[in-house]
Design a protein around this motif. Structure first.
Motif, mmCIF file in Angstrom:
data_model
loop_
_atom_site.group_PDB
_atom_site.id
_atom_site.type_symbol
_atom_site.label_atom_id
_atom_site.label_comp_id
_atom_site.label_asym_id
_atom_site.label_seq_id
_atom_site.Cartn_x
_atom_site.Cartn_y
_atom_site.Cartn_z
ATOM 1 N N ASN A 254 0.822 -1.198 0.000
ATOM 2 C CA ASN A 254 0.000 0.000 0.000
ATOM 3 C C ASN A 254 0.865 1.261 0.000
ATOM 4 O OD1 ASN A 254 -2.634 1.372 0.234
ATOM 5 N ND2 ASN A 254 -1.844 1.975 2.241
ATOM 6 N N GLU A 255 1.912 1.277 0.797
ATOM 7 C CA GLU A 255 2.801 2.450 0.864
ATOM 8 C C GLU A 255 3.483 2.708 -0.475
ATOM 9 O OE1 GLU A 255 5.419 1.323 4.014
ATOM 10 O OE2 GLU A 255 4.055 2.040 5.589
ATOM 11 N N GLU B 216 -0.568 2.398 -3.732
ATOM 12 C CA GLU B 216 -1.870 3.070 -3.698
ATOM 13 C C GLU B 216 -1.992 4.152 -2.635
ATOM 14 O OE1 GLU B 216 -3.903 2.480 -6.119
ATOM 15 O OE2 GLU B 216 -2.817 0.740 -6.886
ATOM 16 N N ASN B 217 -1.367 3.936 -1.476
ATOM 17 C CA ASN B 217 -1.483 4.850 -0.344
ATOM 18 C C ASN B 217 -2.938 5.059 0.084
ATOM 19 O OD1 ASN B 217 -0.207 6.269 1.677
ATOM 20 N ND2 ASN B 217 -0.307 8.207 0.564
ATOM 21 N N PHE B 218 -3.684 3.955 0.174
ATOM 22 C CA PHE B 218 -5.064 4.001 0.655
ATOM 23 C C PHE B 218 -5.075 4.304 2.149
ATOM 24 C CE2 PHE B 218 -6.018 0.653 -2.745
ATOM 25 C CZ PHE B 218 -6.553 1.584 -3.622
ATOM 26 N N ASN B 219 -6.190 4.796 2.610
ATOM 27 C CA ASN B 219 -6.415 5.003 4.033
ATOM 28 C C ASN B 219 -6.850 3.656 4.627
ATOM 29 O OD1 ASN B 219 -6.985 6.008 6.569
ATOM 30 N ND2 ASN B 219 -8.931 6.932 5.945
ATOM 31 N N LEU B 220 -5.889 2.876 5.136
ATOM 32 C CA LEU B 220 -6.199 1.555 5.678
ATOM 33 C C LEU B 220 -6.665 1.674 7.126
ATOM 34 C CD1 LEU B 220 -3.185 -0.504 4.276
ATOM 35 C CD2 LEU B 220 -5.457 -0.169 3.272
ATOM 36 N N ASN B 221 -7.493 0.710 7.542
ATOM 37 C CA ASN B 221 -8.054 0.768 8.891
ATOM 38 C C ASN B 221 -7.571 -0.356 9.807
ATOM 39 O OD1 ASN B 221 -9.383 -1.475 7.988
ATOM 40 N ND2 ASN B 221 -11.389 -0.524 7.852
ATOM 41 N N ASP C 290 -13.690 6.943 -5.518
ATOM 42 C CA ASP C 290 -13.152 8.017 -4.689
ATOM 43 C C ASP C 290 -13.798 8.038 -3.306
ATOM 44 O OD1 ASP C 290 -11.432 8.895 -6.661
ATOM 45 O OD2 ASP C 290 -12.913 10.258 -7.522
ATOM 46 N N ASN D 99 -12.409 5.568 0.985
ATOM 47 C CA ASN D 99 -12.169 6.244 2.252
ATOM 48 C C ASN D 99 -13.027 5.670 3.377
ATOM 49 O OD1 ASN D 99 -10.179 8.126 1.476
ATOM 50 N ND2 ASN D 99 -11.747 9.248 0.361
ATOM 51 N N GLU E 167 -14.311 3.164 6.130
ATOM 52 C CA GLU E 167 -13.565 2.232 6.965
ATOM 53 C C GLU E 167 -13.826 0.788 6.601
ATOM 54 O OE1 GLU E 167 -13.301 2.085 11.260
ATOM 55 O OE2 GLU E 167 -12.916 4.235 11.199
ATOM 56 N N LYS F 111 -9.898 -2.531 0.254
ATOM 57 C CA LYS F 111 -9.070 -1.673 -0.587
ATOM 58 C C LYS F 111 -7.982 -2.440 -1.316
ATOM 59 C CE LYS F 111 -10.108 2.082 2.489
ATOM 60 N NZ LYS F 111 -10.427 1.712 3.834
#
Length: 168
Positions: A59-60, A63-68, A95, A99, A101, A105
């Motif tokens: 991810n880093e 994509e750099n998604f907001n992971l939970n 989009d 985001n 939770e 992703k």
């Protein structure tokens, strides 16, 4: 993990796979054939921390998604005739949904079976859209390989024609 799956099956904890269409709505359908064991205890998955760290690193780097920090872990078996129609694990409004939770992703598969134990059953991931449809590539079938891709990417599992394919 294959033996773990077989023990879970003997205990009645394995079920036919289901396809989720909308939140809260699930069906068995002509879109997928196979069996699943939902692994709710991450400590039962060998090398879980290493797997989680690879997902985070992927991810880093991509994509750099907001992971939970929530993970859905399943052990899957595709028997002879088992398959999964082309689909996305995340469906609409990219989009907005990425985001949320609860939205998946990153999708990943770890090959548990030795390729000599089955034929067919290839995981095919879309690489590009072309005028005629989508072009996909069959992923590695090497036992132990981990495949990761964004959940909004089309993918499928081809029909198993001999043996059984296991993955997590």
């Amino acid at each position: 993990l294959i033996e773990f799956f077989k023990i879970a099956e003997a205990n009645g904890e394995v079920k036919p796979v289901e396809v989720y269409h909308h939140v809260g709505e699930q069906t068995q359908s002509e879109k997928r054939v196979g069996d699943v064991y939902d692994l709710y205890d991450e400590s039962k998955l060998p090398h879980w921390r290493k797997i989680r760290d690879r997902l985070i690193r992927y991810n880093e780097l991509t994509e750099n998604f907001n992971l939970n920090g929530k993970y859905q872990i399943n052990i899957l078996r595709y028997p002879v005739g088992g398959w999964f129609k082309k689909h996305k694990d995340c469906q609409v409004d990219l989009d907005h949904r990425l985001n949320l939770e609860s939205e998946r992703k990153i999708s990943s598969t770890i090959q548990l079976s030795d390729k000599k134990d089955y034929n067919g059953g290839e995981l095919v991931v879309q690489t590009e859209k072309i005028k005629e449809g989508s072009k996909g590539v069959a992923m590695s079938t090497k036992q132990g390989d981990m495949i990761m891709f964004p959940s909004y990417v089309d993918h499928q599992v081809n029909k198993v024609v001999r043996g059984e394919r296991y993955s997590v």
